[in-house]
Design a protein around this motif. Sequence first.
Motif, PDB file in Angstrom:
ATOM      1  N   ARG A 109       0.846  -1.192   0.000  1.00  0.00           N
ATOM      2  CA  ARG A 109       0.000   0.000   0.000  1.00  0.00           C
ATOM      3  C   ARG A 109       0.879   1.239   0.000  1.00  0.00           C
ATOM      4  O   ARG A 109       1.349   1.674   1.043  1.00  0.00           O
ATOM      5  CB  ARG A 109      -0.876   0.025   1.249  1.00  0.00           C
ATOM      6  N   PRO A 110       1.103   1.808  -1.160  1.00  0.00           N
ATOM      7  CA  PRO A 110       1.961   2.995  -1.223  1.00  0.00           C
ATOM      8  C   PRO A 110       1.353   4.179  -0.463  1.00  0.00           C
ATOM      9  O   PRO A 110       0.154   4.202  -0.162  1.00  0.00           O
ATOM     10  CB  PRO A 110       2.070   3.286  -2.713  1.00  0.00           C
ATOM     11  N   GLU A 111       2.177   5.147  -0.198  1.00  0.00           N
ATOM     12  CA  GLU A 111       1.780   6.320   0.585  1.00  0.00           C
ATOM     13  C   GLU A 111       0.501   6.999   0.070  1.00  0.00           C
ATOM     14  O   GLU A 111      -0.366   7.342   0.879  1.00  0.00           O
ATOM     15  CB  GLU A 111       2.938   7.323   0.628  1.00  0.00           C
ATOM     16  N   PRO A 112       0.326   7.173  -1.246  1.00  0.00           N
ATOM     17  CA  PRO A 112      -0.928   7.806  -1.695  1.00  0.00           C
ATOM     18  C   PRO A 112      -2.181   7.020  -1.286  1.00  0.00           C
ATOM     19  O   PRO A 112      -3.209   7.624  -0.967  1.00  0.00           O
ATOM     20  CB  PRO A 112      -0.786   7.848  -3.222  1.00  0.00           C
ATOM     21  N   LEU A 113      -2.105   5.708  -1.264  1.00  0.00           N
ATOM     22  CA  LEU A 113      -3.242   4.903  -0.820  1.00  0.00           C
ATOM     23  C   LEU A 113      -3.449   5.062   0.682  1.00  0.00           C
ATOM     24  O   LEU A 113      -4.579   5.188   1.155  1.00  0.00           O
ATOM     25  CB  LEU A 113      -3.054   3.431  -1.186  1.00  0.00           C
ATOM     26  N   ILE A 147      -6.833   6.254   2.708  1.00  0.00           N
ATOM     27  CA  ILE A 147      -7.391   5.531   3.856  1.00  0.00           C
ATOM     28  C   ILE A 147      -7.477   6.473   5.059  1.00  0.00           C
ATOM     29  O   ILE A 147      -8.487   6.508   5.772  1.00  0.00           O
ATOM     30  CB  ILE A 147      -6.567   4.266   4.174  1.00  0.00           C
ATOM     31  N   ASP A 148      -6.423   7.277   5.260  1.00  0.00           N
ATOM     32  CA  ASP A 148      -6.426   8.272   6.333  1.00  0.00           C
ATOM     33  C   ASP A 148      -7.581   9.255   6.190  1.00  0.00           C
ATOM     34  O   ASP A 148      -8.218   9.621   7.182  1.00  0.00           O
ATOM     35  CB  ASP A 148      -5.111   9.056   6.336  1.00  0.00           C
ATOM     36  N   GLU A 149      -7.842   9.689   4.960  1.00  0.00           N
ATOM     37  CA  GLU A 149      -8.958  10.610   4.728  1.00  0.00           C
ATOM     38  C   GLU A 149     -10.278   9.969   5.143  1.00  0.00           C
ATOM     39  O   GLU A 149     -11.124  10.620   5.767  1.00  0.00           O
ATOM     40  CB  GLU A 149      -9.022  11.009   3.256  1.00  0.00           C
ATOM     41  N   ALA A 150     -10.457   8.702   4.796  1.00  0.00           N
ATOM     42  CA  ALA A 150     -11.683   7.993   5.163  1.00  0.00           C
ATOM     43  C   ALA A 150     -11.807   7.878   6.683  1.00  0.00           C
ATOM     44  O   ALA A 150     -12.885   8.105   7.250  1.00  0.00           O
ATOM     45  CB  ALA A 150     -11.719   6.613   4.507  1.00  0.00           C
ATOM     46  N   LEU A 151     -10.705   7.547   7.338  1.00  0.00           N
ATOM     47  CA  LEU A 151     -10.740   7.408   8.798  1.00  0.00           C
ATOM     48  C   LEU A 151     -10.946   8.754   9.473  1.00  0.00           C
ATOM     49  O   LEU A 151     -11.653   8.856  10.485  1.00  0.00           O
ATOM     50  CB  LEU A 151      -9.459   6.728   9.289  1.00  0.00           C
ATOM     51  N   GLY A 152     -10.345   9.799   8.913  1.00  0.00           N
ATOM     52  CA  GLY A 152     -10.543  11.146   9.455  1.00  0.00           C
ATOM     53  C   GLY A 152     -11.988  11.605   9.324  1.00  0.00           C
ATOM     54  O   GLY A 152     -12.543  12.220  10.239  1.00  0.00           O
ATOM     55  N   ALA A 153     -12.597  11.311   8.181  1.00  0.00           N
ATOM     56  CA  ALA A 153     -14.006  11.646   7.987  1.00  0.00           C
ATOM     57  C   ALA A 153     -14.866  10.898   8.997  1.00  0.00           C
ATOM     58  O   ALA A 153     -15.818  11.463   9.567  1.00  0.00           O
ATOM     59  CB  ALA A 153     -14.436  11.321   6.561  1.00  0.00           C
ATOM     60  N   PHE A 154     -14.531   9.639   9.248  1.00  0.00           N
ATOM     61  CA  PHE A 154     -15.255   8.849  10.241  1.00  0.00           C
ATOM     62  C   PHE A 154     -15.145   9.493  11.622  1.00  0.00           C
ATOM     63  O   PHE A 154     -16.144   9.643  12.331  1.00  0.00           O
ATOM     64  CB  PHE A 154     -14.722   7.410  10.268  1.00  0.00           C
ATOM     65  N   GLU A 155     -13.929   9.890  11.993  1.00  0.00           N
ATOM     66  CA  GLU A 155     -13.734  10.537  13.297  1.00  0.00           C
ATOM     67  C   GLU A 155     -14.605  11.797  13.405  1.00  0.00           C
ATOM     68  O   GLU A 155     -15.243  12.028  14.440  1.00  0.00           O
ATOM     69  CB  GLU A 155     -12.266  10.904  13.492  1.00  0.00           C
ATOM     70  N   GLY A 156     -14.627  12.596  12.352  1.00  0.00           N
ATOM     71  CA  GLY A 156     -15.449  13.801  12.361  1.00  0.00           C
ATOM     72  C   GLY A 156     -16.928  13.489  12.446  1.00  0.00           C
ATOM     73  O   GLY A 156     -17.675  14.152  13.178  1.00  0.00           O
ATOM     74  N   LEU A 174     -12.012   1.764  -1.553  1.00  0.00           N
ATOM     75  CA  LEU A 174     -10.559   1.876  -1.644  1.00  0.00           C
ATOM     76  C   LEU A 174      -9.923   0.513  -1.883  1.00  0.00           C
ATOM     77  O   LEU A 174      -8.959   0.399  -2.646  1.00  0.00           O
ATOM     78  CB  LEU A 174      -9.988   2.520  -0.383  1.00  0.00           C
ATOM     79  N   ASP A 175     -10.470  -0.501  -1.255  1.00  0.00           N
ATOM     80  CA  ASP A 175      -9.954  -1.851  -1.447  1.00  0.00           C
ATOM     81  C   ASP A 175     -10.166  -2.298  -2.891  1.00  0.00           C
ATOM     82  O   ASP A 175      -9.248  -2.823  -3.526  1.00  0.00           O
ATOM     83  CB  ASP A 175     -10.648  -2.806  -0.480  1.00  0.00           C
ATOM     84  N   HIS A 176     -11.349  -2.058  -3.445  1.00  0.00           N
ATOM     85  CA  HIS A 176     -11.654  -2.487  -4.812  1.00  0.00           C
ATOM     86  C   HIS A 176     -10.915  -1.668  -5.860  1.00  0.00           C
ATOM     87  O   HIS A 176     -10.367  -2.221  -6.814  1.00  0.00           O
ATOM     88  CB  HIS A 176     -13.166  -2.402  -5.082  1.00  0.00           C
ATOM     89  N   GLU A 177     -10.912  -0.354  -5.686  1.00  0.00           N
ATOM     90  CA  GLU A 177     -10.346   0.518  -6.715  1.00  0.00           C
ATOM     91  C   GLU A 177      -8.836   0.641  -6.663  1.00  0.00           C
ATOM     92  O   GLU A 177      -8.207   0.923  -7.673  1.00  0.00           O
ATOM     93  CB  GLU A 177     -10.977   1.909  -6.627  1.00  0.00           C
ATOM     94  N   HIS A 178      -8.263   0.452  -5.485  1.00  0.00           N
ATOM     95  CA  HIS A 178      -6.823   0.669  -5.336  1.00  0.00           C
ATOM     96  C   HIS A 178      -6.072  -0.562  -4.840  1.00  0.00           C
ATOM     97  O   HIS A 178      -4.875  -0.482  -4.587  1.00  0.00           O
ATOM     98  CB  HIS A 178      -6.571   1.841  -4.384  1.00  0.00           C
ATOM     99  N   GLY A 179      -6.772  -1.663  -4.669  1.00  0.00           N
ATOM    100  CA  GLY A 179      -6.116  -2.892  -4.242  1.00  0.00           C
ATOM    101  C   GLY A 179      -5.494  -2.804  -2.862  1.00  0.00           C
ATOM    102  O   GLY A 179      -4.352  -3.196  -2.664  1.00  0.00           O
ATOM    103  N   ALA A 180      -6.243  -2.288  -1.894  1.00  0.00           N
ATOM    104  CA  ALA A 180      -5.705  -2.143  -0.540  1.00  0.00           C
ATOM    105  C   ALA A 180      -5.321  -3.482   0.072  1.00  0.00           C
ATOM    106  O   ALA A 180      -4.418  -3.564   0.888  1.00  0.00           O
ATOM    107  CB  ALA A 180      -6.716  -1.429   0.357  1.00  0.00           C
ATOM    108  N   ALA A 181      -5.998  -4.549  -0.337  1.00  0.00           N
ATOM    109  CA  ALA A 181      -5.667  -5.911   0.102  1.00  0.00           C
ATOM    110  C   ALA A 181      -5.523  -6.015   1.625  1.00  0.00           C
ATOM    111  O   ALA A 181      -4.503  -6.442   2.147  1.00  0.00           O
ATOM    112  CB  ALA A 181      -4.400  -6.399  -0.588  1.00  0.00           C
ATOM    113  N   PHE A 182      -6.597  -5.634   2.329  1.00  0.00           N
ATOM    114  CA  PHE A 182      -6.575  -5.739   3.787  1.00  0.00           C
ATOM    115  C   PHE A 182      -6.506  -7.206   4.193  1.00  0.00           C
ATOM    116  O   PHE A 182      -7.322  -8.010   3.777  1.00  0.00           O
ATOM    117  CB  PHE A 182      -7.831  -5.114   4.389  1.00  0.00           C
ATOM    118  N   ASP A 183      -5.505  -7.548   5.026  1.00  0.00           N
ATOM    119  CA  ASP A 183      -5.406  -8.918   5.515  1.00  0.00           C
ATOM    120  C   ASP A 183      -6.080  -9.011   6.885  1.00  0.00           C
ATOM    121  O   ASP A 183      -6.684  -8.049   7.358  1.00  0.00           O
ATOM    122  CB  ASP A 183      -3.950  -9.389   5.549  1.00  0.00           C
ATOM    123  N   THR A 184      -5.989 -10.167   7.506  1.00  0.00           N
ATOM    124  CA  THR A 184      -6.675 -10.398   8.776  1.00  0.00           C
ATOM    125  C   THR A 184      -6.256  -9.401   9.849  1.00  0.00           C
ATOM    126  O   THR A 184      -7.098  -8.834  10.545  1.00  0.00           O
ATOM    127  CB  THR A 184      -6.430 -11.840   9.263  1.00  0.00           C
TER     128      THR A 184
END
Length: 116
Positions: free
Chosen positions: A19-23, A27-36, A64-74
């Motif tokens: 997961r490169p830095e832009p991805l 993800i950070d943007e999504a989590l930040g929006a959630f926090e807000g 993000l997982d589908h479009e950018h291949g975040a490939a979240f593992d367990t």
Amino acid sequence: MAIRPTELWRKDADVLWRRPEPLLDLIDEALGAFEGDVAALGDDAEDEKIFDVIRRVVLELNTLDHEHGAAFDTVDREELCEFIHRTLTEHGVDVPELAKRRGIEPSAITDEWREW
């Protein structure tokens, strides 16, 4: 304040390879929006409003997982779910009671929408 999983992932070379830095920024943007969104709920939020906030962040992470291949593992899934749980708790949501009223386990609050 709950630690975003992305903070941990940025310190892990294996994660950065997947997961490169832009991805991670997305993800950070999504989590930040959630926090807000959670902070904006207020003290007496209805269950459906709380679940709507959970649904939005989970669907964004799905995208993000589908479009950018975040490939979240367990481990990633556990860290993301823990972040969601802690953030809710820090803002006064009793997650076990919220889940109980919905007839699910606290660990299942994201399951309805989660594809990762």
